[in-house]
Enzyme design. Structure first.
Site, short mmCIF file in Angstrom:
data_model
loop_
_atom_site.label_atom_id
_atom_site.label_comp_id
_atom_site.label_asym_id
_atom_site.label_seq_id
_atom_site.Cartn_x
_atom_site.Cartn_y
_atom_site.Cartn_z
CB ALA A 133 -0.93 0.00 1.22
CG HIS A 157 -6.58 6.76 0.97
ND1 HIS A 157 -5.89 7.87 1.38
CD2 HIS A 157 -7.74 6.76 1.67
CE1 HIS A 157 -6.59 8.53 2.28
NE2 HIS A 157 -7.72 7.88 2.48
CB VAL A 159 -2.50 10.02 1.54
CG1 VAL A 159 -3.48 10.96 2.19
CG2 VAL A 159 -2.70 8.59 2.05
CE LYS A 160 -1.62 4.06 1.11
NZ LYS A 160 -2.83 4.41 1.84
CB ALA A 161 2.41 6.46 -5.41
#
Length: 359
Positions: A133, A157, A159-161
């Site tokens: 994740a 999500h 906030v992810k890459a």
């Protein structure tokens, strides 16, 4: 939005193909969240009542919760005190007769020691799941994350890459795991030419329990757009992390995350460690200066649910110690160079205040 599909349609298939290519894997199954990806992955390898999965406690609770949801049991092994990823030696010690898989977590974007984990899994006839994740866009010994473990899960999500709003994927090179994950994603439904011919086009079967974990077409279209920017996003994260490391390497009382020659870090988080007695003052001091520091994570085996299930965080002392001292500094591609310098100044001011308060 003007196309014929809003839910599962051709954009999902295109997104899955692009994901598989980016990860150097054969198959990708797009799902509605990173948690859904974990649930699908565990179900696809057959985790059921009484089965055990060895994992790190230094992770978001979904890594363990998805095992419980299938009737399995998470077994927590300690982390490497340097990388804070699952320690292969401790993982091997935790293997028992009911163990079916090892779930290695890529903490903060640093891939776990996948070669060693893979060797252990093969020796004991276990599945290796990589909870990636945090590490989409990362590499391990020259191979992209997603190309090595039996099953790899990602989160998209915000906030992810990259993001699809909410979303995730299951990546694998195994056709049977791919088929099982697809079936679990869609209520366990199976359609066949035999049913269509003998009964009608509308006829389907439900062969096993599944859930609605489908991703929509418009989320997949966003994901394809985001995927084209992945290299730029990850490069910016690495540049910010490098600046933090250069500017805060001599900061008193602060321990920075390590570099490793084996990995190309994805830098989802920039976790620093401070003395546990100063951690609350440090985080609250940053908040008072307008810096949204966060803590990743409270060790899962120290959460009430897992303590009630008999878990003892003292059995994983490195994870417990890290859990008491970690704080994550802001790190995302939209941060400007000026904002990074302001963050660095705020960290130094907060540390100075903590030291003065302690004395």
């Amino acid at each position: 939005l003007r196309s014929d599909f809003l839910t599962t349609g051709p954009e999902v298939e295109k997104f899955e193909a692009a994901l598989a290519e980016a990860c150097g894997a054969r198959y990708a199954v797009a799902v509605s969240s990173g948690t859904a990806a974990l649930h699908c992955a565990y179900a696809a390898i057959g985790i059921g009542p009484g089965d055990e999965v060895v994992m790190s406690p230094l992770t978001f609770s979904a890594t363990a919760n998805a095992v419980l949801a299938l009737g399995g049991r998470p077994v927590f092994a300690d982390v490497d005190p340097r990388t804070l990823c699952l320690d292969p030696d401790r993982a091997e010690e935790a293997i028992r007769p009911r163990t079916k898989a090892i779930a290695a977590v890529d903490f903060a974007g640093c891939p776990a020691t996948l070669d060693e984990m893979k060797a252990i899994a093969e020796e004991y006839y276990l599945f290796l799941i990589e909870d990636a994740a945090h590490s989409f866009g990362g590499w391990y010994k020259g191979r992209p994350v997603g190309a090595i473990a039996d099953v790899t899960t990602f989160s998209f999500h915000p906030v992810k890459a990259i993001t699809t709003g909410e979303g995730g994927t299951v990546v694998t090179n195994d056709v049977w795991i791919d088929r099982a994950a697809r079936k679990f994603r869609n209520h366990g439904i199976v359609r066949s030419p035999y049913l269509a011919e003998s009964i009608g086009l509308w006829r389907y079967e439900v062969e096993s329990l599944g859930l609605n974990y489908r991703l929509t077409d418009f989320q997949s279209a966003l994901g394809r757009s985001q995927l084209r920017k992945l290299d730029r996003f990850v490069a910016r994260r690495r540049a910010i992390a490098a600046r933090y490391r250069a500017a805060l390497g001599d900061a008193p009382g602060l321990t920075l995350p390590p570099d490793s020659p084996d990995v190309d870090h994805a830098w989802h988080l920039f976790p620093v460690r401070v003395p546990p007695v100063a951690r609350r003052a440090f985080v609250e001091g940053l908040h008072a200066r307008g810096v949204g520091a966060q803590v990743h994570y409270t060790a899962v085996n120290d959460l009430r649910l897992y303590r009630q299930l008999g878990c003892d965080p003292r059995e994983t002392p490195h994870a417990l110690a890290a859990s008491a001292s970690l704080a994550s500094l802001p790190l995302y591609p939209a941060l400007t160079d000026d904002e990074v310098e302001q963050l660095i100044a705020a960290v130094r001011e907060t540390l100075a205040a903590c030291i003065a308060g302690a004395s």
